[in-house]
Structure formats: structure tokens, C-alpha cells
Design a protein around this motif. Structure first.
Motif, mmCIF file in Angstrom:
data_model
loop_
_atom_site.group_PDB
_atom_site.id
_atom_site.type_symbol
_atom_site.label_atom_id
_atom_site.label_comp_id
_atom_site.label_asym_id
_atom_site.label_seq_id
_atom_site.Cartn_x
_atom_site.Cartn_y
_atom_site.Cartn_z
ATOM 1 N N ALA A 109 0.841 -1.198 0.000
ATOM 2 C CA ALA A 109 0.000 0.000 0.000
ATOM 3 C C ALA A 109 0.877 1.250 0.000
ATOM 4 O O ALA A 109 1.713 1.436 0.878
ATOM 5 N N GLY A 110 0.708 2.076 -1.012
ATOM 6 C CA GLY A 110 1.477 3.305 -1.121
ATOM 7 C C GLY A 110 2.789 3.165 -1.849
ATOM 8 O O GLY A 110 3.456 4.155 -2.108
ATOM 9 N N ASP A 111 3.193 1.961 -2.188
ATOM 10 C CA ASP A 111 4.444 1.730 -2.909
ATOM 11 C C ASP A 111 4.102 1.123 -4.265
ATOM 12 O O ASP A 111 3.940 -0.092 -4.403
ATOM 13 N N GLY A 112 3.986 1.973 -5.267
ATOM 14 C CA GLY A 112 3.562 1.532 -6.590
ATOM 15 C C GLY A 112 4.526 0.566 -7.238
ATOM 16 O O GLY A 112 4.117 -0.369 -7.933
ATOM 17 N N ALA A 113 5.821 0.762 -7.016
ATOM 18 C CA ALA A 113 6.811 -0.131 -7.622
ATOM 19 C C ALA A 113 6.712 -1.537 -7.039
ATOM 20 O O ALA A 113 6.855 -2.529 -7.751
ATOM 21 N N LEU A 114 6.451 -1.624 -5.737
ATOM 22 C CA LEU A 114 6.305 -2.935 -5.102
ATOM 23 C C LEU A 114 5.050 -3.645 -5.599
ATOM 24 O O LEU A 114 5.076 -4.848 -5.864
ATOM 25 N N ILE A 115 3.986 -2.899 -5.752
ATOM 26 C CA ILE A 115 2.750 -3.497 -6.277
ATOM 27 C C ILE A 115 2.946 -3.939 -7.723
ATOM 28 O O ILE A 115 2.508 -5.028 -8.118
ATOM 29 N N ALA A 116 3.606 -3.100 -8.531
ATOM 30 C CA ALA A 116 3.875 -3.477 -9.922
ATOM 31 C C ALA A 116 4.744 -4.726 -9.985
ATOM 32 O O ALA A 116 4.493 -5.640 -10.782
ATOM 33 N N GLY A 117 5.764 -4.781 -9.131
ATOM 34 C CA GLY A 117 6.599 -5.980 -9.073
ATOM 35 C C GLY A 117 5.803 -7.198 -8.651
ATOM 36 O O GLY A 117 6.021 -8.301 -9.151
ATOM 37 N N GLY A 118 4.861 -7.005 -7.729
ATOM 38 C CA GLY A 118 4.011 -8.109 -7.299
ATOM 39 C C GLY A 118 3.091 -8.605 -8.401
ATOM 40 O O GLY A 118 2.898 -9.806 -8.566
ATOM 41 N N VAL A 119 2.544 -7.667 -9.175
ATOM 42 C CA VAL A 119 1.662 -8.066 -10.286
ATOM 43 C C VAL A 119 2.464 -8.803 -11.350
ATOM 44 O O VAL A 119 2.042 -9.853 -11.849
ATOM 45 N N PHE A 120 3.645 -8.266 -11.702
ATOM 46 C CA PHE A 120 4.497 -8.977 -12.655
ATOM 47 C C PHE A 120 4.969 -10.312 -12.093
ATOM 48 O O PHE A 120 5.143 -11.286 -12.824
ATOM 49 N N GLY A 121 5.165 -10.366 -10.775
ATOM 50 C CA GLY A 121 5.534 -11.616 -10.133
ATOM 51 C C GLY A 121 4.443 -12.667 -10.222
ATOM 52 O O GLY A 121 4.720 -13.853 -10.387
ATOM 53 N N LEU A 122 3.180 -12.228 -10.099
ATOM 54 C CA LEU A 122 2.071 -13.171 -10.272
ATOM 55 C C LEU A 122 2.040 -13.708 -11.704
ATOM 56 O O LEU A 122 1.804 -14.906 -11.924
ATOM 57 N N LEU A 123 2.291 -12.829 -12.664
ATOM 58 C CA LEU A 123 2.367 -13.279 -14.062
ATOM 59 C C LEU A 123 3.535 -14.251 -14.257
ATOM 60 O O LEU A 123 3.404 -15.253 -14.960
ATOM 61 N N ALA A 124 4.656 -13.939 -13.619
ATOM 62 C CA ALA A 124 5.812 -14.836 -13.705
ATOM 63 C C ALA A 124 5.504 -16.173 -13.045
ATOM 64 O O ALA A 124 5.917 -17.229 -13.545
ATOM 65 N N GLY A 125 4.781 -16.152 -11.935
ATOM 66 C CA GLY A 125 4.384 -17.400 -11.288
ATOM 67 C C GLY A 125 3.532 -18.266 -12.202
ATOM 68 O O GLY A 125 3.702 -19.480 -12.256
#
Length: 166
Positions: A109-125
């Protein structure tokens, strides 16, 4: 003369690279490398940079297997079961990316880069899960072609004289 051989060998590597990327496995591994690099950039630019190790490790493992399969080293070094090693790599990549990405998306929450990395991480998963599935199908088809156990059965070994009855 030496420049010609260096130029020819580098052209050979580029041709191997181009032809391997066109295969299904090459495309999957190349996508895993690119996606891991994107995730690494996102995690590194976030406030919490501790998740970069996941992206670095998975990207390095994917690069190693990409090079091994591209250069046909899996056929030269038969002491390692490359298919099973690749299966374990893809399976652990699936688990690690899905777990850390869910943590990053929930915590970010509040860290857009971390959320973006998490979304790309879900795609990578999901990509690693697809890679795991394709490797599983490859292992399953290899086992069904060899009689179901991956090795010859006892009667065939006895008839070939590789086992003796005591």
C-alpha cells in the motif's frame, strides 16, 4: 585468420540463439528471463528492496538453463538429469514467485513499484507454472515410451544378460 574463426563461432552462437528462441522451450525461458528482469527493476525501485533476491536467483537459473539447452550441453553432460533439474527449477520458481508476489501486493500500500513488481511476479508465477506443466508432460511421455518406469523391466534385463539370477 583468427578473426575469421572468432567471427564464425560468434555467428554460430547467434544462429543457435535465434533458432532456440523460436522453439517452445526457448520462448518460455526467454520470457522468464525478461519477466524476471522487469520484476527485478520494480523491486529495486521500491521502498522495500528485499525481494530482489527472488528475481535475481530465478533470472540466473533461467539464464543457465537457457544456455545449457541452447548449446545442447544437456546431451553432452549426461551425469545431470537436466529434465528433472529443470522441473525442480520451474516448480520452485512457481512457488517462490506466487508467495512473494502475493505478499508484495498485499503489503505494498502506497508503494507503486512494489505493487507493480508483485503483479508482474504473479504473471511470472503463472509462466513458471506453465513451464512446470510442459516439463511434466515431457517427463510423462518419456516414461510412457520406456514402459512406464523409466527403465526396462526385469524380464528384458534378464533376457539381455545384464542381470543374473542367483
Amino acid at each position: 585468420m583468427a578473426a575469421d574463426t572468432t567471427e564464425n563461432s560468434s555467428a554460430g552462437v547467434v544462429e543457435k540463439l535465434k533458432s532456440y528462441v523460436r522453439t517452445q522451450k526457448g520462448t518460455i525461458l526467454a520470457a522468464e528471463i525478461v519477466l524476471s528482469l522487469i520484476i527485478l527493476i520494480c523491486y529495486a525501485s521500491s521502498w522495500y528492496g528485499g525481494y530482489t533476491a527472488v528475481a535475481i536467483c530465478e533470472m540466473c537459473f533461467a539464464i543457465v538453463f537457457f544456455c545449457v539447452f541452447m548449446m545442447n550441453l544437456d546431451q553432452q553432460f549426461t551425469a545431470v538429469s537436466w529434465v528433472w533439474s529443470d522441473f525442480i527449477r520451474a516448480f520452485t520458481g512457481t512457488l517462490v514467485y506466487l508467495i512473494t508476489s502475493l505478499i508484495c501486493v498485499i503489503r505494498g500500500a502506497g508503494d507503486g513499484a512494489l505493487i507493480a513488481g508483485g503483479v508482474f511476479g504473479l504473471l511470472a508465477g503463472l509462466l513458471f507454472a506453465y513451464d512446470t506443466y510442459t516439463i511434466y508432460l515431457q517427463i510423462k511421455s518419456a516414461r510412457s515410451q520406456t514402459g512406464g518406469s523409466g527403465t526396462q523391466n526385469r524380464e528384458e534385463r534378464l533376457s539381455e544378460g545384464r542381470w543374473t539370477v542367483k
